[in-house]
Structure formats: structure tokens, C-alpha cells
Design an enzyme around this catalytic site. Structure first.
Site, short mmCIF file in Angstrom:
data_model
loop_
_atom_site.label_atom_id
_atom_site.label_comp_id
_atom_site.label_asym_id
_atom_site.label_seq_id
_atom_site.Cartn_x
_atom_site.Cartn_y
_atom_site.Cartn_z
CG HIS A 127 -0.39 0.05 2.54
ND1 HIS A 127 -0.11 1.23 3.18
CD2 HIS A 127 -0.01 -0.93 3.40
CE1 HIS A 127 0.39 0.98 4.39
NE2 HIS A 127 0.48 -0.33 4.53
CG ASP A 129 -2.95 3.85 2.57
OD1 ASP A 129 -2.44 2.84 2.06
OD2 ASP A 129 -3.71 3.81 3.56
CG ASP A 160 2.82 0.78 7.70
OD1 ASP A 160 2.42 0.13 6.74
OD2 ASP A 160 2.09 1.09 8.67
CD GLU A 194 -2.87 -1.49 5.69
OE1 GLU A 194 -2.95 -2.50 6.40
OE2 GLU A 194 -2.45 -0.40 6.13
CD GLU A 195 -1.46 2.43 7.66
OE1 GLU A 195 -2.14 1.85 8.54
OE2 GLU A 195 -0.24 2.24 7.50
CG ASP A 222 1.75 -3.54 5.17
OD1 ASP A 222 2.53 -2.66 5.58
OD2 ASP A 222 0.51 -3.42 5.18
CG HIS A 472 0.75 2.87 12.51
ND1 HIS A 472 -0.48 2.32 12.75
CD2 HIS A 472 1.09 2.50 11.26
CE1 HIS A 472 -0.87 1.63 11.70
NE2 HIS A 472 0.09 1.72 10.77
MN MN Z 1 1.06 -1.30 6.45
MN MN Z 2 0.10 0.68 8.94
#
Ligand code: MN
Ligand code: MN
Length: 514
Positions: A127, A129, A160, A194-195, A222, A472
Site C-alpha cells: 500500500h 497510503d 509502512d 490500507e490504513e 507489510d 505509525h
Molecule cells: Mn502497512
Molecule cells: Mn500501517
């Protein structure tokens, strides 16, 4: 510094002697070396591309940044097209509802790099995003300006998941630049939501089943390794069942001085209910909940022995001094292959600082169960409801109880004897000089299970980030070495899987003949 030619010749000679094999394995060794040297010598260029990608604030949580995700998807599509891929930027039909407003979802990428029916097909999922990030959140660097400090590349999305996505793309670029035929067909599935829970992705995969029909192996990169230094392959994730337990009393909040002592307080009921779920050792008290947990086999237990797990490093990474268990195996088993129950919050409770002598009239407790194979969501839901109703009825409270399961995601487990796990293990050994830890992930990554269920193909999680990448967080990074070695390991994987796949076909053909 390059080694003198004589050393290189001797090296090749030695390999020939040791392997005592045909010319082809020497050629093969040379191919690996050529690829690795190219990746090493072009690492600054790869880092520059990552910086360019990180600079796009493709945050999928804040709707006003949706255009940045679209820009990011276009950038990735362009990148893949430049490498010769056939790219379909697929619109996602579902729209996100926010405050009664329809917000369009960004498209996803379905890309295809050549098509040779004689070769196996590997599909990579990633991903582009990211989670939100602001300097003011406590970042020491600008989150959208990739910054290198002591070998670490700090920036939102570095690990990520932009770094790993680019590592795959770098791999393809390396083969292309060196004019080496990629030994497999490669497909890419890249999304931009995805997030935010991969909105619309399931429908997209279902609508494009044909795209996956000739895929042999699906790879997701991921997540991260278990440790800061030792590579890992992931073969399972836990599921998640989220519950809301609502207790309703009178029509309005009451004054504890005026009414305290004569009413059945909803909060007291709720606290008793929540307290009945799990004991202080982490054991879930809901009757029957462990009935369907797969028994731990001897073979599975053995996988835990070689895992590198530094308990004090792990404690530092997570900022916890004492766990429920104090040895590696118990900790990993309870994180990965036994269920857990966590209590998250109480809606309707007074939660601000200071004193408010209120008796809330309606409170909702939130908790979730991370389930494992072969727990069944329907069974879990009815066990939870039955248990809470039993506890509640013993209190003889006139209040109203409502229990609901608000979200249910299934656990995922792969077969580690699948060829792609073997190929990835060989690639890791070649690049990092050690065997990978075979790990699971305690959290829920619905994409693995989703892809497995819809496509019925073998799915593998092949991380390149380290445990301390801080996904994150305000310190997200990927190390330069993980990013560059990650690119190498993906390239090695493509060579290894093509070899193993070919060998397995030969064996099965032989079996058919005899
Ligand atoms: Mn991820
Ligand atoms: Mn993530």
C-alpha cells in the site's frame, strides 16, 4: 572497494570445486553477484526515490488529503509503466460516507509485468497510503522529508509501506537495467486505503478474479521482523472480534448525592461484566472460548526454539517493564497462537480530569478478542453473549443489557512447507547469512486472509523492516541497510522461486510418467 580480479577468479574456482556442479550453477552465482553489486552501487538512487515517495502526504485517514493519495497512486503507476508493466488503475466503486457526504475512494493499481506461461507468477501486494503525521506530534525530523540519521531513514511511510513497495520496484528495475531476464512473471496489487481499513479492496479483488487466476504465489511485505537484526518470515496472524456491551438505566444521568444508594447503577453493572471477561493472568474466563483453539503440535513447538528474541530489547521497544510471562516461548505463544482479550474503553463514562458526581444513565464497554485458528467467529459471538447474559442475570439488575459484535476479522495461517517459504528462506540465507525466524503476528492483517480466501492461492508475508521501525509512530524509519538488503532479498527470492517451482514441476511430471 572492489576485490582484485585474482581473488574473484579464485572465488569462482572455489565455488566450482565445492559445488562440483555444472557450469550453470557458476553462472547462477554470477547472476546473484551481479544483481547484488548493482543494488549496492545504486543505493543512493533508491534512497532518493524513497525520499520522493515519502514527500507525498498520502494520508488515508484525513479525507481532505485524498487527492494526495491519488497523486501517489499515479506516481506508482508511472513508475511501473516506465519499467514496462501493463498498468490498470482500477477505480474502486465503493464510496466512503462521512457526515452524510460521499467521498470517492482512490483507485488501486493492478499491474502486470510480461506474461510467459512457462514461468510461475508472483503477485506482490503493498500500500502507498500512510498514517497521519505532523511535526507537532513530536517528530524530531519533518515526517514528509525523508531524513537520514546514523544509517536510518526517518519519515512517514518509510517502513509502512512505501520502502518495501519500492524495494520490489527496485528489484524489477535492477533486472531490467542489467538486462537479465526476470525468471518469473510479476504482478502488483497496490492500494491507497490500507490504513483506513482497505476500503473497497475486497470488492476490487472479487471483481478482478481473472487478474489473480494465473497467480501462483502472493507475497505481502507489510509487517516487520520480530527482532531488530534477524530476518523473519510470517506465517500467521490473529483475527479480531470487537464487542460493545451496553447497559442502560434511567432516561437521564443522575446526581449521586440525590439518587446514589437507591438506584441500580449501569456503570457498576458494566464494571462487573467487564471484570468477568479475563483474569489477572490473562486467561479468558468466557466458557468454551478455548474449545476450538488448534492444539499445539510438537512440530509447531519446535519452530519457537531457534527464534531470536531478546526479551529486554523487546521490553525497551514497547516500553513495558513486566509482562504476564517471563520467558520467550510463553510470550510468543500467547502473542501469536493463543487468543487474548483486551478491554478498550467505556463510552458514556465521565473521563475528564476533576470531579463530576454523576451516575451515567447509559454506558457502553468496548472490548475485543484476538482469535486464532480454528476459532469460529459465530461460536465466539454466541459464547460472549451467553456469558455476559449469565453474569448480568446473577446481578438481578433491572437495567437493560445489549451485547453486539461490531466487527469480526478472521485469523490467517499459511503452510510453511509451501515452496515460496522455502525460496524466501534460501534468499534470506544468501543475503543475510542466516535462516529466518519463522514467526506469526499477534495483530490482525485482514489482507492476507482476504487474498487467501478469494484467490485460493498461497500467501506469504515477507517483511524487510526491523522490529524497531516504529510504524505509525513519530519515529517511523527504515534503515538504509534493511531497505537495500530488502531489495536484494526480493531479487534473490525471484531467482530461488523460479528454480524451486521448476524443480517441483519436473518432479510432478516424473511422477505422472512413472
Ligand atoms: Mn502497512
Ligand atoms: Mn500501517
Amino acid at each position: 572497494m572492489r576485490s582484485p580480479a585474482i581473488v574473484e577468479i579464485f572465488h569462482i574456482f572455489l565455488i566450482m570445486l565445492i559445488l562440483d556442479e555444472s557450469k550453470s550453477s557458476v553462472l547462477e552465482e554470477q547472476t546473484f553477484q551481479k544483481i547484488f553489486e548493482y543494488i549496492d552501487s545504486h543505493q543512493d538512487q533508491f534512497v532518493k526515490t524513497l525520499k520522493d515517495w515519502v514527500a507525498v502526504e498520502s494520508d488515508s485517514i484525513q479525507p481532505e488529503l485524498r487527492k494526495e493519495i491519488i497523486r501517489m497512486i499515479e506516481k506508482a503507476a508511472k513508475h511501473l509503466e516506465d519499467l514496462g508493466a501493463t498498468v490498470k488503475v482500477a477505480e474502486i466503486s465503493t464510496q466512503q460516507q462521512l457526515d452524510g457526504q460521499n467521498i470517492p475512494l482512490p483507485p488501486a493499481i493492478l499491474a502486470n509485468l510480461k506474461k510467459d506461461p512457462a514461468k510461475p507468477t508472483v503477485c506482490f501486494y503493498g500500500h502507498v497510503d500512510v498514517m497521519p503525521a505532523k511535526k507537532a506530534d513530536g517528530w524530531e525530523t519533518e515526517p514528509y522529508n525523508l531524513t537520514e540519521i546514523s544509517g536510518n531513514l526517518y519519515g512517514r511511510g518509510a517502513s509502512d509501506n512505501k520502502g518495501p513497495v519500492l524495494a520490489w520496484i527496485n528489484t524489477v528495475a535492477t533486472f531490467k537495467e542489467l538486462n537479465i531476464d526476470i525468471p518469473v512473471n510479476i504482478k502488483f496489487l497496490l492500494e491507497g486505503m490500507e490504513e483506513a481499513g482497505s476500503l473497497g479492496l475486497e470488492e476490487l479483488i472479487k471483481e478482478n478474479k481473472a487478474f489473480f487466476s494465473d497467480v501462483d504465489y502472493i507475497v505481502i511485505s507489510d509487517n516487520t521482523w520480530l527482532s531488530n537484526n534477524k530476518p523473519a518470515l510470517t506465517y500467521g496472524t490473529r483475527g479480531n472480534a470487537c464487542f460493545a456491551v451496553k447497559v442502560e438505566g434511567g432516561e437521564k444521568d443522575l446526581h449521586s448525592g440525590a439518587l446514589g444508594g437507591i438506584v441500580h447503577e449501569p456503570m457498576a453493572d458494566l464494571i462487573a461484566l467487564l471484570d468477568s471477561l479475563v483474569n489477572s493472568s490473562g486467561y479468558i474466563l468466557i466458557p468454551g472460548i478455548y474449545d476450538n483453539v488448534a492444539p499445539l503440535t510438537h512440530e509447531e513447538r519446535k519452530l519457537y526454539e531457534p527464534i531470536t528474541f531478546n526479551l529486554s530489547e523487546y521490553k525497551d521497544n514497547v516500553g513495558v517493564k513486566t509482562f504476564l510471562y517471563n520467558n520467550k516461548d510463553e510470550i510468543l505463544l500467547h502473542l501469536w497462537r493463543f487468543p487474548s482479550l483486551s478491554i478498550h474503553g467505556i463510552e458514556g463514562a465521565f473521563h475528564e480530569s476533576g470531579i463530576k458526581t454523576v451516575i451515567p444513565s447509559r454506558v457502553i464497554g468496548k472490548f475485543s478478542i484476538r482469535q486464532v485458528p480454528h476459532m469460529n467467529l459465530t461460536a465466539v459471538e454466541s459464547q460472549v453473549k451467553q456469558h455476559l447474559e449469565d453474569i448480568f442475570s446473577r446481578r438481578k439488575s433491572p437495567n437493560k443489557l445489549t451485547v453486539s459484535m461490531q466487527m469480526g476479522a478472521m485469523p490467517w495461517i499459511a503452510n510453511i512447507n509451501d515452496l515460496q517459504y522455502k525460496a524466501a528462506g534460501k534468499a534470506i540465507k544468501r543475503v543475510f547469512g542466516k535462516d529466518p525466524d519463522m514467526i506469526r503476528d499477534g495483530s490482525t492483517i485482514p489482507i492476507a486472509r482476504m487474498l487467501q480466501d478469494i484467490t485460493k492461492k498461497s500467501v506469504m508475508m515477507f517483511p524487510i523492516g526491523a522490529a524497531d521501525d516504529g510504524e505509525h509512530s513519530q519515529k517511523e524509519k527504515i534503515s538504509r541497510s534493511n531497505y537495500i538488503n530488502g531489495t536484494k532479498v526480493f531479487a534473490a527470492f525471484l531467482l530461488e522461486i523460479s528454480k524451486l517451482h521448476g524443480e517441483s514441476l519436473e518432479t510432478s511430471n516424473l511422477k505422472t510418467v512413472t
